[in-house]
Motif scaffolding. Sequence first.
Motif, PDB file in Angstrom:
ATOM      1  N   VAL A   1       0.324  -1.556   0.202  1.00 17.93           N
ATOM      2  CA  VAL A   1       0.000  -0.349  -0.696  1.00 17.93           C
ATOM      3  C   VAL A   1       0.904   0.889   0.088  1.00 17.93           C
ATOM      4  N   ASP A   2       2.045   1.279   0.864  1.00 17.10           N
ATOM      5  CA  ASP A   2       2.897   2.132   0.781  1.00 17.10           C
ATOM      6  C   ASP A   2       3.732   2.495  -0.439  1.00 17.10           C
ATOM      7  N   ALA A   3       3.731   2.290  -1.104  1.00 16.45           N
ATOM      8  CA  ALA A   3       4.417   1.900  -2.293  1.00 16.45           C
ATOM      9  C   ALA A   3       3.742   2.268  -3.232  1.00 16.45           C
ATOM     10  N   HIS A   4       2.594   2.560  -3.287  1.00 15.85           N
ATOM     11  CA  HIS A   4       1.414   1.804  -4.787  1.00 15.85           C
ATOM     12  C   HIS A   4       0.593   3.803  -4.144  1.00 15.85           C
ATOM     13  N   VAL A   5       0.762   3.774  -3.087  1.00  7.48           N
ATOM     14  CA  VAL A   5      -0.683   5.143  -2.128  1.00  7.48           C
ATOM     15  C   VAL A   5       1.033   6.231  -1.807  1.00  7.48           C
ATOM     16  N   ALA A   6       1.686   6.170  -1.230  1.00  3.91           N
ATOM     17  CA  ALA A   6       2.594   7.219  -0.953  1.00  3.91           C
ATOM     18  C   ALA A   6       3.069   8.343  -2.563  1.00  3.91           C
ATOM     19  N   PRO A   7       2.961   7.531  -4.142  1.00  5.57           N
ATOM     20  CA  PRO A   7       3.401   8.724  -4.265  1.00  5.57           C
ATOM     21  C   PRO A   7       2.205   9.437  -5.599  1.00  5.57           C
ATOM     22  N   VAL A   8       0.881   8.616  -4.424  1.00  4.51           N
ATOM     23  CA  VAL A   8      -0.355  10.219  -4.835  1.00  4.51           C
ATOM     24  C   VAL A   8      -1.353  10.057  -3.810  1.00  4.51           C
ATOM     25  N   ALA A   9      -0.198   9.906  -2.585  1.00  8.65           N
ATOM     26  CA  ALA A   9      -1.586  10.306  -1.101  1.00  8.65           C
ATOM     27  C   ALA A   9      -2.132  11.601  -1.618  1.00  8.65           C
ATOM     28  N   HIS A  10      -1.117  12.785  -1.811  1.00  9.91           N
ATOM     29  CA  HIS A  10      -1.782  14.105  -1.677  1.00  9.91           C
ATOM     30  C   HIS A  10      -2.800  14.456  -2.585  1.00  9.91           C
ATOM     31  N   LYS A  11      -3.566  13.101  -3.508  1.00 10.32           N
ATOM     32  CA  LYS A  11      -4.135  13.792  -3.993  1.00 10.32           C
ATOM     33  C   LYS A  11      -5.187  12.841  -4.630  1.00 10.32           C
ATOM     34  N   ILE A  12      -5.261  11.274  -3.738  1.00  9.71           N
ATOM     35  CA  ILE A  12      -5.796   9.622  -3.580  1.00  9.71           C
ATOM     36  C   ILE A  12      -7.188  10.061  -3.075  1.00  9.71           C
ATOM     37  N   ARG A  13      -8.172   9.690  -4.067  1.00  4.62           N
ATOM     38  CA  ARG A  13      -9.111   9.630  -3.063  1.00  4.62           C
ATOM     39  C   ARG A  13      -9.602   8.533  -2.089  1.00  4.62           C
ATOM     40  N   PRO A  14     -10.840   8.884  -0.918  1.00  6.13           N
ATOM     41  CA  PRO A  14     -11.125   7.722  -0.427  1.00  6.13           C
ATOM     42  C   PRO A  14     -11.280   6.330  -1.449  1.00  6.13           C
ATOM     43  N   SER A  15     -12.041   6.370  -2.114  1.00  2.00           N
ATOM     44  CA  SER A  15     -12.592   4.865  -2.854  1.00  2.00           C
ATOM     45  C   SER A  15     -11.831   4.889  -2.985  1.00  2.00           C
ATOM     46  N   GLN A  16      -9.995   5.043  -3.877  1.00  2.00           N
ATOM     47  CA  GLN A  16      -9.358   4.648  -4.244  1.00  2.00           C
ATOM     48  C   GLN A  16      -8.267   3.970  -3.637  1.00  2.00           C
ATOM     49  N   LEU A  17      -8.168   4.314  -2.032  1.00  2.00           N
ATOM     50  CA  LEU A  17      -7.354   3.784  -1.072  1.00  2.00           C
ATOM     51  C   LEU A  17      -7.945   2.772  -1.179  1.00  2.00           C
ATOM     52  N   THR A  18      -9.677   2.467  -0.526  1.00  2.00           N
ATOM     53  CA  THR A  18     -10.019   1.482  -0.383  1.00  2.00           C
ATOM     54  C   THR A  18      -9.648   0.459  -1.137  1.00  2.00           C
ATOM     55  N   ARG A  19      -9.408   0.592  -2.629  1.00  2.00           N
ATOM     56  CA  ARG A  19      -9.676  -0.151  -3.531  1.00  2.00           C
ATOM     57  C   ARG A  19      -8.003  -0.730  -3.353  1.00  2.00           C
ATOM     58  N   VAL A  20      -7.044   0.004  -2.953  1.00  2.00           N
ATOM     59  CA  VAL A  20      -5.596  -0.352  -2.660  1.00  2.00           C
ATOM     60  C   VAL A  20      -5.609  -1.069  -1.667  1.00  2.00           C
ATOM     61  N   ILE A  21      -6.157  -1.118  -0.897  1.00  2.00           N
ATOM     62  CA  ILE A  21      -5.690  -1.767   0.384  1.00  2.00           C
ATOM     63  C   ILE A  21      -6.840  -3.260   0.360  1.00  2.00           C
ATOM     64  N   GLU A  22      -7.717  -3.110  -0.585  1.00  2.00           N
ATOM     65  CA  GLU A  22      -8.660  -4.400  -0.851  1.00  2.00           C
ATOM     66  C   GLU A  22      -7.479  -5.145  -1.328  1.00  2.00           C
ATOM     67  N   GLU A  23      -6.919  -4.717  -2.573  1.00  2.00           N
ATOM     68  CA  GLU A  23      -6.129  -5.789  -3.640  1.00  2.00           C
ATOM     69  C   GLU A  23      -5.036  -5.844  -2.680  1.00  2.00           C
ATOM     70  N   ALA A  24      -3.950  -5.433  -1.935  1.00  2.00           N
ATOM     71  CA  ALA A  24      -3.343  -5.256  -1.109  1.00  2.00           C
ATOM     72  C   ALA A  24      -3.356  -7.128  -0.168  1.00  2.00           C
ATOM     73  N   ILE A  25      -4.612  -6.686   0.480  1.00  2.00           N
ATOM     74  CA  ILE A  25      -5.419  -7.787   1.532  1.00  2.00           C
ATOM     75  C   ILE A  25      -5.257  -9.286   0.268  1.00  2.00           C
ATOM     76  N   GLY A  26      -6.187  -8.915  -0.551  1.00  2.00           N
ATOM     77  CA  GLY A  26      -6.053 -10.209  -1.842  1.00  2.00           C
ATOM     78  C   GLY A  26      -5.052 -10.780  -2.369  1.00  2.00           C
ATOM     79  N   ARG A  27      -3.754 -10.109  -2.602  1.00  2.00           N
ATOM     80  CA  ARG A  27      -2.517 -10.375  -3.365  1.00  2.00           C
ATOM     81  C   ARG A  27      -2.289 -11.090  -1.681  1.00  2.00           C
ATOM     82  N   PHE A  28      -1.168 -10.786  -0.493  1.00  2.00           N
ATOM     83  CA  PHE A  28      -0.321 -11.111   0.295  1.00  2.00           C
ATOM     84  C   PHE A  28      -1.513 -11.986   1.383  1.00  2.00           C
ATOM     85  N   MET A  29      -3.073 -11.841   1.437  1.00  2.00           N
ATOM     86  CA  MET A  29      -3.469 -11.943   2.884  1.00  2.00           C
ATOM     87  C   MET A  29      -4.339 -13.150   2.080  1.00  2.00           C
ATOM     88  N   PRO A  30      -4.070 -13.541   1.294  1.00  2.00           N
ATOM     89  CA  PRO A  30      -5.916 -14.522   0.342  1.00  2.00           C
ATOM     90  C   PRO A  30      -5.901 -15.186   1.376  1.00  2.00           C
TER      91      PRO A  30
END
Length: 474
Positions: A156-185
Amino acid sequence: MTTTPPDSVAGTFQVPDDAAGVLAAARERRAAADRAEADLLALAVQWAVIHPAETLDDAEGYATRVHLAGVDEQPVTLAGPGAPLVKEFSVAEFAAAIGVGTETGKYYLGHALELRYRLPKCWARVVSGDLAAWKARRVANETISAALTPVAARFVDAHVAPVAHKIRPSQLTRVIEEAIGRFMPEHAERRRREAADGRHLNIDHSQISFQGTSQISGELDLADALDLDDAIRDLAAQLADLGSTESLDVRRAIALGELARRQLAPTLPIGPDAEPDREPQPEPKQAKKAKRSRTVLHLHLSEAALEGRELVGRVENTRQPVTVEQIRAWCGRPDTDLVVQPVMDLEGHVHVDAYEVPDRIAQRVALRDLTCVFPWCTRPARNLDPDGHGCDCDHVTPYEPGGPPGQTCACRLAPLCRRHHRLKTHSAWTYTIVEPGTYLWSSPHGYQYLRDHEGTLDVTTERHCAGCRHHPRD
């Protein structure tokens, strides 16, 4: 009519008396507040460092020692795995020092530790002054709530940090959900099963109102919920055709009861006096039924997902990630009509000479930008609700009747919701296309915002902001 300006704050600041001065001063104060908030986060980390319970073993030993000493203080975990534990009483002291309650101070310290130890790329931007502290805290709050493992947090840090200044809450949620799907199956699958097991529908007959109504609440599978909503919507429309003057909400409530009664109506004769051979009686005359509309789920899968190398897909209706296993379950239902659309080249220059935008171009524009492209707007570009309205395809450069051919091209169009389409048309807001999918907006006072599929970025400079000026201080 005149408006009385507010008094100066403690006599140290003279409130500007013109619009441009107010905006410029507000931006200056916002920047100063962001710098102060970044400093406060750094102090919060330092406070936790000064009051550590460094490991779980140390925490358990410390808890035993303070308990034997007759003290109830316990080490507390404020952030995710990998962040240090903190002595309990130190939280209250820090919270009191900054003028907030203990629970609020606990969250604040947790956000600081989450950023410093589990989201180092976001933290580096905060320390450098490149990222507002409140935006970084929003990321930290979500990663703590999701209980991410260290590797998932790094993703999440790697993908969100470059765009954390403009990312929308819904986009942040999607990145976190993807991280759970990838690394916490295992966790993702457990959550899916728990959600499925948690489906319910409650009809509360014990709290019937004086007016004779009951409360209904529940949680359904997404596909079932969309189908139910579709059926209620169609029947509510039929009730209106039959002459009902009730509001839409009331007709929807009536429609649900009608659906239940239709299912309860016997289709075979029952009872001792039943007459199986009796000819069926004609049904009462009804208004002509509207054609049943089918709810459409727009599902997006990568080639890797189709080949089993990817675990996550996307539902365009909700703009949320979903497991490939769930998509497989939906597509495997016997009542599903599955339509596979070909891959669409969103960079292709498809154009017509007419002013009206055909569907084949509008679809490309919607899939490219996903939402209205006005700064910070999140209204879906494509109409995913039969009763709703998608965004308009706006000619960024006004269409010229009799002008050059190909003016109505996907590369010259942008989706704007009705509100922002009117704003662009009838006010001094303007925008240009930097490249397809990226837009530079200018406000009436000259502030500029760069909008792309990742979010909105304020790119105002004094050179661009011709109408901006700092009000001179006394």
